[in-house]
Design a protein around this motif. Sequence first.
Motif, PDB file in Angstrom:
ATOM      1  N   ALA A  13      -4.210   6.790  -5.042  1.00 42.84           N
ATOM      2  CA  ALA A  13      -3.225   7.600  -4.310  1.00 42.84           C
ATOM      3  C   ALA A  13      -3.763   7.891  -2.919  1.00 42.84           C
ATOM      4  O   ALA A  13      -4.891   8.317  -2.769  1.00 42.84           O
ATOM      5  CB  ALA A  13      -2.989   8.926  -5.039  1.00 42.84           C
ATOM      6  N   ASP A  94       2.225   8.319   1.636  1.00 45.78           N
ATOM      7  CA  ASP A  94       2.296   9.484   0.750  1.00 45.78           C
ATOM      8  C   ASP A  94       3.557   9.451  -0.109  1.00 45.78           C
ATOM      9  O   ASP A  94       3.539   9.818  -1.286  1.00 45.78           O
ATOM     10  CB  ASP A  94       2.268  10.773   1.569  1.00 45.78           C
ATOM     11  CG  ASP A  94       0.862  11.298   1.804  1.00 45.78           C
ATOM     12  OD1 ASP A  94      -0.103  10.592   1.434  1.00 45.78           O
ATOM     13  OD2 ASP A  94       0.713  12.396   2.357  1.00 45.78           O
ATOM     14  N   THR A  96       5.151   6.789  -1.126  1.00 47.63           N
ATOM     15  CA  THR A  96       4.930   5.778  -2.158  1.00 47.63           C
ATOM     16  C   THR A  96       4.022   6.311  -3.247  1.00 47.63           C
ATOM     17  O   THR A  96       4.271   6.137  -4.444  1.00 47.63           O
ATOM     18  CB  THR A  96       4.319   4.512  -1.539  1.00 47.63           C
ATOM     19  OG1 THR A  96       5.213   3.996  -0.549  1.00 47.63           O
ATOM     20  CG2 THR A  96       4.071   3.451  -2.600  1.00 47.63           C
ATOM     21  N   SER A  97       2.955   6.989  -2.824  1.00 46.86           N
ATOM     22  CA  SER A  97       2.011   7.549  -3.789  1.00 46.86           C
ATOM     23  C   SER A  97       2.687   8.577  -4.694  1.00 46.86           C
ATOM     24  O   SER A  97       2.492   8.580  -5.907  1.00 46.86           O
ATOM     25  CB  SER A  97       0.840   8.197  -3.045  1.00 46.86           C
ATOM     26  OG  SER A  97       0.010   8.893  -3.937  1.00 46.86           O
ATOM     27  N   THR A 100       4.986   6.751  -7.239  1.00 47.80           N
ATOM     28  CA  THR A 100       4.285   6.027  -8.301  1.00 47.80           C
ATOM     29  C   THR A 100       3.483   6.961  -9.200  1.00 47.80           C
ATOM     30  O   THR A 100       3.139   6.599 -10.321  1.00 47.80           O
ATOM     31  CB  THR A 100       3.355   4.963  -7.713  1.00 47.80           C
ATOM     32  OG1 THR A 100       2.434   5.582  -6.800  1.00 47.80           O
ATOM     33  CG2 THR A 100       4.148   3.889  -6.979  1.00 47.80           C
ATOM     34  N   SER A 101       3.201   8.177  -8.716  1.00 48.64           N
ATOM     35  CA  SER A 101       2.486   9.160  -9.545  1.00 48.64           C
ATOM     36  C   SER A 101       3.413   9.829 -10.549  1.00 48.64           C
ATOM     37  O   SER A 101       2.949  10.549 -11.434  1.00 48.64           O
ATOM     38  CB  SER A 101       1.844  10.226  -8.663  1.00 48.64           C
ATOM     39  OG  SER A 101       0.853   9.679  -7.839  1.00 48.64           O
ATOM     40  N   TYR A 279      -3.852   1.742   1.401  1.00 47.94           N
ATOM     41  CA  TYR A 279      -4.085   0.975   0.197  1.00 47.94           C
ATOM     42  C   TYR A 279      -3.093  -0.170   0.007  1.00 47.94           C
ATOM     43  O   TYR A 279      -3.443  -1.210  -0.572  1.00 47.94           O
ATOM     44  CB  TYR A 279      -4.057   1.903  -1.028  1.00 47.94           C
ATOM     45  CG  TYR A 279      -5.118   2.961  -0.971  1.00 47.94           C
ATOM     46  CD1 TYR A 279      -6.457   2.621  -0.984  1.00 47.94           C
ATOM     47  CD2 TYR A 279      -4.777   4.308  -0.878  1.00 47.94           C
ATOM     48  CE1 TYR A 279      -7.445   3.583  -0.912  1.00 47.94           C
ATOM     49  CE2 TYR A 279      -5.760   5.281  -0.805  1.00 47.94           C
ATOM     50  CZ  TYR A 279      -7.096   4.916  -0.831  1.00 47.94           C
ATOM     51  OH  TYR A 279      -8.069   5.887  -0.748  1.00 47.94           O
TER      52      TYR A 279
END
Length: 299
Positions: A13, A94, A96-97, A100-101, A279
């Motif tokens: 993340a 952020d 996207t993170s 996906t979290s 990432y």
Amino acid sequence: MRRRAAAALLLLALVGCDPHTTQQQSAPPGDLCERLRPHLPGNWTTEHAPPHPAAPLSDTCTLVDSTRTAHRIQVLVSILPVTDELSARYRKADETSAATSGFAAKITDGGLGTGSWALNPAAAAPWLVFRTANRQVRLRVENAGAGTMDELRTIAHAITALPGGLPVVKPKAVQSRCERGTAAAEHILGGPAVVRRDALVDGHLWCQWGSAAASVFVTSGAGGSDEAVDFYLVRDAGTSTMHLARRVAVGAEGWQQRDGYLSFRTARGEFVKIASAPYDEMKPVPIVMLARAIAPAYS
């Protein structure tokens, strides 16, 4: 950076220019948390923290509530200025993170001008991002339930009003053993590393290289450290039936995820992890080349 497992795969993340708050150009040196503490309500102590391995490469400190030690606020300040374009990239990362979290909450406007955003999930700790004096600041509650978004905004306002502005920082802190990896790291960056944050963290070598837009990092630790936990998670992902990571010839035993994140164990029982940020731009082969270049520093 925080770990999370999804479908047996360790995912990373991301934790991402016009100034919207005017600060004095001649800022004093010193730890931001230590200088900030007298301007905050309550009783706080401060802790030094290693540089944050993400983009933008940032210096880090922690505010700790002296009456409730689980109440901790991480403060990250970018070493380099962050432009509007870079800020937009970090916000997208952020978003996207967060998606996906599995957070039900979404990234929202942070309320502190252009380049400000926030996440306030019900089941996790909130964070707030803003810019001041052209540098990006990220405030994050370290433990869920031990801090609020309103508190982060209070701290943000104290930072923007801090006499003298943000601390002066040196662009490079270098450990000689990290030089083994510099050429490979700069290949990943696509140019010279204009900032460095090498350090010994609990006696273990950390190497970090950064440009205006990206960073590359190598961190290490003993058994029981985050690096050790990551190694076993990635190895489990590689040995599962889904084969979400692959074995690589680095150290005594090395494993790499499909996204490029690499972790290896040394013959001395030290654990090393290597990645780059943002990432979603990381590529596996250059990370392997860096791992092989830097591995002798841990032998």
